[in-house]
Design an enzyme around this catalytic site. Structure first.
Site, PDB file in Angstrom:
ATOM      1  N   ASP A  15       0.828  -1.207   0.000  1.00 46.49           N
ATOM      2  CA  ASP A  15       0.000   0.000   0.000  1.00 46.49           C
ATOM      3  C   ASP A  15       0.867   1.263   0.000  1.00 46.49           C
ATOM      4  OD1 ASP A  15      -2.062  -1.788   0.216  1.00 46.49           O
ATOM      5  OD2 ASP A  15      -2.920  -0.939   2.029  1.00 46.49           O
ATOM      6  N   ASP A  16       0.216   2.390  -0.282  1.00 49.08           N
ATOM      7  CA  ASP A  16       0.790   3.738  -0.116  1.00 49.08           C
ATOM      8  C   ASP A  16       1.883   4.082  -1.128  1.00 49.08           C
ATOM      9  OD1 ASP A  16      -0.913   3.947   2.022  1.00 49.08           O
ATOM     10  OD2 ASP A  16       0.620   3.642   3.549  1.00 49.08           O
ATOM     11  N   HIS A 137      -7.471   3.612   1.483  1.00 49.87           N
ATOM     12  CA  HIS A 137      -6.537   4.075   2.502  1.00 49.87           C
ATOM     13  C   HIS A 137      -7.250   4.035   3.847  1.00 49.87           C
ATOM     14  CE1 HIS A 137      -2.984   5.969   3.994  1.00 49.87           C
ATOM     15  NE2 HIS A 137      -3.531   7.152   4.226  1.00 49.87           N
TER      16      HIS A 137
END
Length: 277
Positions: A15-16, A137
């Site tokens: 992620d991210d 998110h």
């Protein structure tokens, strides 16, 4: 059923992507090492433009990490999404947006306007490509007041795969974490919406209990042990992770949100550049 007749396929998703140069550097290196399968892009991340160059260079499968909680939105005209931001033009935060949703302060049309703009921003950053998958998110995509919009718009944009953070480790080992339990309970209901829109998702998800210092071999083995009694012939499993090198807190975040600004930031990132490595 003997385990020898079963096929278990694990997607390890980082992620991210796009948050900052050092996190992105780690994600690319892990993909080159075949330690992760895919990543999810924060389209309002400060390093999103460069992250997309990396994804293209190394052919990294990339989805969208829908962000309705942190930093600045991608929508330029904040009047169009005024309930999604505070007086400083920033989104309300991980717990803040949930508080605002619970008290009925968030307008649905504002949520959908920003989601559409984030999908369009992804296409702008990738020369018209669609995300391979969608996740949220801080798992905001499964919130009961958001999930229907996410599912409908994902299908409208041709995105067929979505994360379901129905983390079996939370159910089995981590019952005292109230936030994790809330996400699992919301996901159980969200799956009904995903089924309604014929969105595809994994059979198992792990990752909430293995974040940060909890990302240990022992905890990963606990996750995998849960699968031992599974009788389904073919299993698709997602392991969420958040890799990255130690980062400068003043470099990165979710504050730029403009393609021109992404382009202008490349010069200051040469020390992290791995395109020629």
């Amino acid at each position: 059923m003997s385990t020898s007749t079963m096929t278990k396929y694990m997607i390890i998703n980082a992620d991210d992507f796009g948050y900052c140069p050092k996190r992105d550097k780690a994600i690319v290196e892990l993909f080159q090492q075949k330690s992760i399968s895919s990543t999810s892009l924060l389209v309002n991340g400060d390093n999103a433009y460069q992250a997309c160059l990396y994804a293209k260079q190394y052919d990294i499968p990339m989805g969208i990490h829908l962000n309705l909680t942190e930093g600045r939105p991608v929508t330029n005209d904040l009047i169009e999404i005024k309930s999604l931001v505070n007086s400083n033009g920033m989104m309300h935060g991980k717990l803040g947006i949930r508080y605002e949703l619970d008290k009925g302060s968030i307008q649905q049309e504002h949520v959908e306007y920003e989601i559409i703009n984030q999908f369009n921003r992804y296409k702008e950053l990738t020369n018209g490509q669609l995300p391979k998958h969608i996740d949220g998110h801080q798992h905001i995509h499964v919130h009961p007041m958001i999930v229907e919009s996410v599912a409908r718009l994902a299908k409208q944009f041709g995105i067929n795969y979505i994360r379901v953070p129905y983390d079996q480790m939370v159910i089995t080992w981590n019952a005292n974490n109230l936030f994790h339990n809330e996400i699992v309970n919301q996901t159980k209901e969200a799956m009904k919406i995903f089924n309604k829109y014929a969105l595809l998702y994994c059979d198992y998800f792990f990752g909430m209990t293995t974040m940060g210092k909890e990302f240990t071999l022992n905890n990963i083995e606990k996750c995998l042990k849960i699968l031992e009694n599974e009788s389904k012939k073919n299993l698709l499993i997602e392991l969420m992770c958040h890799p990255g090198y130690p980062s400068d807190p003043l470099v990165g975040g979710c504050g730029i949100g403009q393609p021109d600004a992404f382009s202008q930031s490349i010069e200051r990132q040469h020390e992290f550049d791995i395109l020629s490595s």
